[in-house]
Design a protein around this motif. Structure first.
Motif, PDB file in Angstrom:
ATOM      1  N   TRP A 130      51.979  31.928  43.873  1.00  0.00           N
ATOM      2  CA  TRP A 130      51.765  33.258  44.444  1.00  0.00           C
ATOM      3  C   TRP A 130      52.172  34.335  43.432  1.00  0.00           C
ATOM      4  O   TRP A 130      51.420  35.255  43.135  1.00  0.00           O
ATOM      5  N   ALA A 131      53.391  34.212  42.898  1.00  0.00           N
ATOM      6  CA  ALA A 131      53.933  35.234  42.010  1.00  0.00           C
ATOM      7  C   ALA A 131      53.085  35.413  40.757  1.00  0.00           C
ATOM      8  O   ALA A 131      52.769  36.541  40.357  1.00  0.00           O
ATOM      9  N   GLN A 132      52.708  34.301  40.138  1.00  0.00           N
ATOM     10  CA  GLN A 132      51.879  34.401  38.925  1.00  0.00           C
ATOM     11  C   GLN A 132      50.551  35.093  39.231  1.00  0.00           C
ATOM     12  O   GLN A 132      50.077  35.925  38.457  1.00  0.00           O
ATOM     13  N   HIS A 133      49.973  34.759  40.379  1.00  0.00           N
ATOM     14  CA  HIS A 133      48.640  35.289  40.681  1.00  0.00           C
ATOM     15  C   HIS A 133      48.672  36.672  41.319  1.00  0.00           C
ATOM     16  O   HIS A 133      47.637  37.346  41.356  1.00  0.00           O
ATOM     17  N   VAL A 134      49.837  37.126  41.755  1.00  0.00           N
ATOM     18  CA  VAL A 134      49.953  38.540  42.108  1.00  0.00           C
ATOM     19  C   VAL A 134      49.684  39.370  40.855  1.00  0.00           C
ATOM     20  O   VAL A 134      48.905  40.326  40.872  1.00  0.00           O
ATOM     21  N   LEU A 135      50.301  38.977  39.747  1.00  0.00           N
ATOM     22  CA  LEU A 135      50.111  39.713  38.494  1.00  0.00           C
ATOM     23  C   LEU A 135      48.671  39.604  37.998  1.00  0.00           C
ATOM     24  O   LEU A 135      48.058  40.606  37.617  1.00  0.00           O
ATOM     25  N   ILE A 136      48.131  38.400  38.016  1.00  0.00           N
ATOM     26  CA  ILE A 136      46.756  38.197  37.558  1.00  0.00           C
ATOM     27  C   ILE A 136      45.788  38.917  38.502  1.00  0.00           C
ATOM     28  O   ILE A 136      44.807  39.525  38.059  1.00  0.00           O
TER      29      ILE A 136
ATOM     30  N   SER B  54      58.245  38.350  44.313  1.00  0.00           N
ATOM     31  CA  SER B  54      58.497  37.397  45.387  1.00  0.00           C
ATOM     32  C   SER B  54      57.417  37.502  46.444  1.00  0.00           C
ATOM     33  O   SER B  54      56.474  38.275  46.306  1.00  0.00           O
ATOM     34  N   TRP B  55      57.598  36.772  47.529  1.00  0.00           N
ATOM     35  CA  TRP B  55      56.693  36.857  48.671  1.00  0.00           C
ATOM     36  C   TRP B  55      56.647  38.284  49.211  1.00  0.00           C
ATOM     37  O   TRP B  55      57.607  39.025  49.037  1.00  0.00           O
TER      38      TRP B  55
END
Length: 187
Positions: A88-94, A181-182
């Motif tokens: 989740w965290a990595q793909h929030v940025l992406i 985070s979430w």
């Protein structure tokens, strides 16, 4: 959702890789200090697998036929539904880089109204995760917007990131401190 672990990580990331592994890690994503991400340093415990994982993951992220925003919408939904905070965290940025707004990212997890095409993408993701299949209604609705190749890619994208979430959860890969985070009431 992930099961509780007595400790995380269960598989420690490689800290001082052999030269061949260091070469593989040099080709992966890294943090702001140039350190390869925890996912790749953990996968480096099995270099042959990591090399092949990176080929398929790289295809989805840089060579696929799907628009980046739509791809990230599906990946974020998969990460959330699979309970993988790291993914989740990595793909929030992406996802932000791909054009998703913070409100859209939050709604992936917490629900809300979506335009018809986005709602169909999220429904496809949920159906693949829940049924390992896609309903006729969802398939044909998406077929109005996507090619056969893109539809195939969507299904495999969800499967790939579900597999990745399973690895991240089971190995207990610890997310980098700099990652988000979430959402406030998610996770």
């Amino acid at each position: 959702m992930p099961l509780p672990h007595s400790s995380d990580p269960r598989v420690a990331p490689v800290e001082d890789p052999e030269p061949e592994v260091a070469d593989l890690l040099a080709k992966t994503m890294s943090d702001d200090d140039g350190v390869p991400l925890s996912i790749f340093r953990t996968m480096a415990r099995h270099p042959r697998m990591m090399k092949r994982f990176n080929v398929l993951g790289g295809f989805f992220l840089t060579r696929g036929d799907l628009p980046a925003r739509e791809r990230e919408l599906c990946i974020l939904r998969t990460a959330y539904r699979s309970g993988s905070e790291y993914e989740w965290a990595q793909h929030v940025l992406i996802g932000r880089d791909a054009g998703l707004t913070d409100d859209e990212i939050e709604r992936v997890a917490l629900g809300g109204d979506w335009p018809e095409a986005d709602a169909a993408l999220l429904r496809l993701t949920d159906e693949v995760l829940d049924h390992t299949d896609v309903s006729d209604t969802t398939w044909w609705e998406l077929a109005e917007h996507y090619t056969d190749a893109q539809l195939c890619e969507l299904v495999l994208l969800v499967g790939f990131y579900r597999m990745t979430a399973g690895f991240l959860n089971a190995a207990g890969v610890v997310k980098e401190d700099s990652l988000p985070s979430w959402p406030a009431t998610g996770g």
